[in-house]
Design a protein around this motif. Structure first.
Motif, PDB file in Angstrom:
ATOM      1  N   ARG A   6       0.850  -1.194   0.000  1.00  0.00           N
ATOM      2  CA  ARG A   6       0.000   0.000   0.000  1.00  0.00           C
ATOM      3  C   ARG A   6       0.883   1.239   0.000  1.00  0.00           C
ATOM      4  NH1 ARG A   6      -2.566  -3.519   3.527  1.00  0.00           N
ATOM      5  NH2 ARG A   6      -4.749  -3.995   3.039  1.00  0.00           N
ATOM      6  N   ALA A  60      -5.997   7.101   8.654  1.00  0.00           N
ATOM      7  CA  ALA A  60      -6.073   5.643   8.538  1.00  0.00           C
ATOM      8  C   ALA A  60      -5.229   5.147   7.370  1.00  0.00           C
ATOM      9  CB  ALA A  60      -7.531   5.223   8.367  1.00  0.00           C
ATOM     10  N   ARG A  63      -1.560   5.245   8.317  1.00  0.00           N
ATOM     11  CA  ARG A  63      -1.212   4.151   9.244  1.00  0.00           C
ATOM     12  C   ARG A  63      -1.018   2.826   8.509  1.00  0.00           C
ATOM     13  NH1 ARG A  63      -5.567   6.355  12.309  1.00  0.00           N
ATOM     14  NH2 ARG A  63      -4.816   7.636  14.061  1.00  0.00           N
ATOM     15  N   ASP A  64      -1.792   2.617   7.449  1.00  0.00           N
ATOM     16  CA  ASP A  64      -1.735   1.348   6.717  1.00  0.00           C
ATOM     17  C   ASP A  64      -0.639   1.313   5.665  1.00  0.00           C
ATOM     18  OD1 ASP A  64      -3.861   0.358   8.144  1.00  0.00           O
ATOM     19  OD2 ASP A  64      -5.368   0.844   6.616  1.00  0.00           O
ATOM     20  N   ASP A  66       2.767   1.275   3.458  1.00  0.00           N
ATOM     21  CA  ASP A  66       4.166   0.834   3.486  1.00  0.00           C
ATOM     22  C   ASP A  66       5.087   1.952   3.007  1.00  0.00           C
ATOM     23  OD1 ASP A  66       3.617  -2.052   4.087  1.00  0.00           O
ATOM     24  OD2 ASP A  66       2.548  -1.879   2.170  1.00  0.00           O
ATOM     25  N   ARG A  89       3.473   3.434  10.541  1.00  0.00           N
ATOM     26  CA  ARG A  89       3.764   2.227  11.305  1.00  0.00           C
ATOM     27  C   ARG A  89       5.269   1.942  11.264  1.00  0.00           C
ATOM     28  NH1 ARG A  89       5.187  -1.732   8.147  1.00  0.00           N
ATOM     29  NH2 ARG A  89       4.549  -1.860   5.974  1.00  0.00           N
TER      30      ARG A  89
END
Length: 304
Positions: A6, A60, A63-64, A66, A89
């Protein structure tokens, strides 16, 4: 595969951001374009949002992700570092496409020293395509994500050139700020000499034809973009001063000074030393340019 399941490309509606969004999408990454205006061609998912103050949906997505790539103006990118890196992350990569590196390096050191980061500066207009062209790469913090993104650039035909932040800004001040200043100053001199552009085109030897072509190319662009290049790089002013001082030195050597005894011999000697082993290859390149421009024979023209 891209190595990024992602990706979020902030500023993906622009030319540079769009180029990287397409590169990621074609490599199989689920790519979200974030911008204040939608892209002309909706090939990727799109979200209208402000990366400096992410709302719930954008937060959101960050956060998801890469990979988060900031293809925005410097002031926006710098302001986005803190909110974006708070959401990333562990192990995710932050990248940007700024044309000046030192301020971003300082901001990352202060706000997010542990985040993987690489700055990518395509040294070409996106419309020209990436194949065979250099992409300056400044790695602030290395890691698997950095390696994956540089591989993606290579697989897309680009040629990553790794530089430090200081080296990048010093080099780009020469390759962009100095180059544009020299070309536009050449044009200003022509305009103020009272010569006719049509007559110049009809009578000019190959070096002048090439300079006219470079001038025309620059004039086809945006004054705002070229002005931003001159203002944003902290080393651009010193490059312009060097240009002005060099013209003064040349004028003295050419006969304007009180003692032009050596003429241009010293100038040629200094510049040949500077070019070093690159001189012959650059001479061959110029020969090819002239051959293309004028359909010259094998020898071409050397002195005019």
């Amino acid at each position: 595969m891209s190595g990024f399941a992602r990706s979020v490309v902030v500023g993906g509606s622009g030319a540079v951001g769009g180029m990287f969004a397409e590169l990621l999408r074609e490599a199989g990454s689920r790519t979200l374009v974030v911008d204040l205006v939608p892209p002309r061609e909706r090939r990727d998912a799109f979200l209208c949002g402000d990366v400096t103050a992410p709302g719930p949906e954008l937060a959101a997505a960050l956060r998801d992700a890469d990979l988060v790539l900031l293809a925005v103006h410097e002031e926006v990118a710098l302001e986005a570092v803190a909110p974006v890196t708070r959401l990333l992350r562990r192990g995710a990569l932050l990248a940007d496409t700024l044309s000046v590196r030192t301020a971003m390096a300082a901001e990352l050191a202060a706000r997010a020293p542990g985040v993987q980061h690489v700055g990518l500066n395509p040294m070409f207009a996106p419309a020209a395509g990436m194949t065979g062209r250099p992409v300056a790469a400044v790695v602030t913090r290395d890691g698997p994500g950095v390696a994956a993104l540089l591989r993606l650039v290579e697989n897309g035909g680009g040629r990553p050139v790794r530089l430090s932040a200081e080296e990048h800004d010093r080099t780009v001040a020469a390759t962009q700020a100095l180059t544009h200043a020299a070309i536009l100053s050449f044009g200003l001199a022509l305009a103020r000499l009272g010569v006719d552009a049509g007559t110049l085109k009809e009578t000019a030897p190959p070096p002048h034809q090439v300079l006219l072509a470079l001038l025309a190319r620059v004039l086809g662009g945006s004054p705002e973009v070229y002005g931003d290049i001159q203002r944003s790089n902290p080393r651009a002013a010193s490059a312009r001063r060097a240009l002005a001082e060099a013209l003064g030195s040349f004028a003295e050597a050419a006969g304007d000074g009180p003692d032009p005894a050596e003429g241009l011999d010293g100038v040629f000697e200094e510049l040949r030393r500077f070019m070093g082993p690159e001189l012959t290859a650059s001479q061959d390149h110029c020969q090819e340019l002239f051959r293309t421009e004028h359909r010259t024979d094998h020898e071409g023209e050397k002195d005019r």
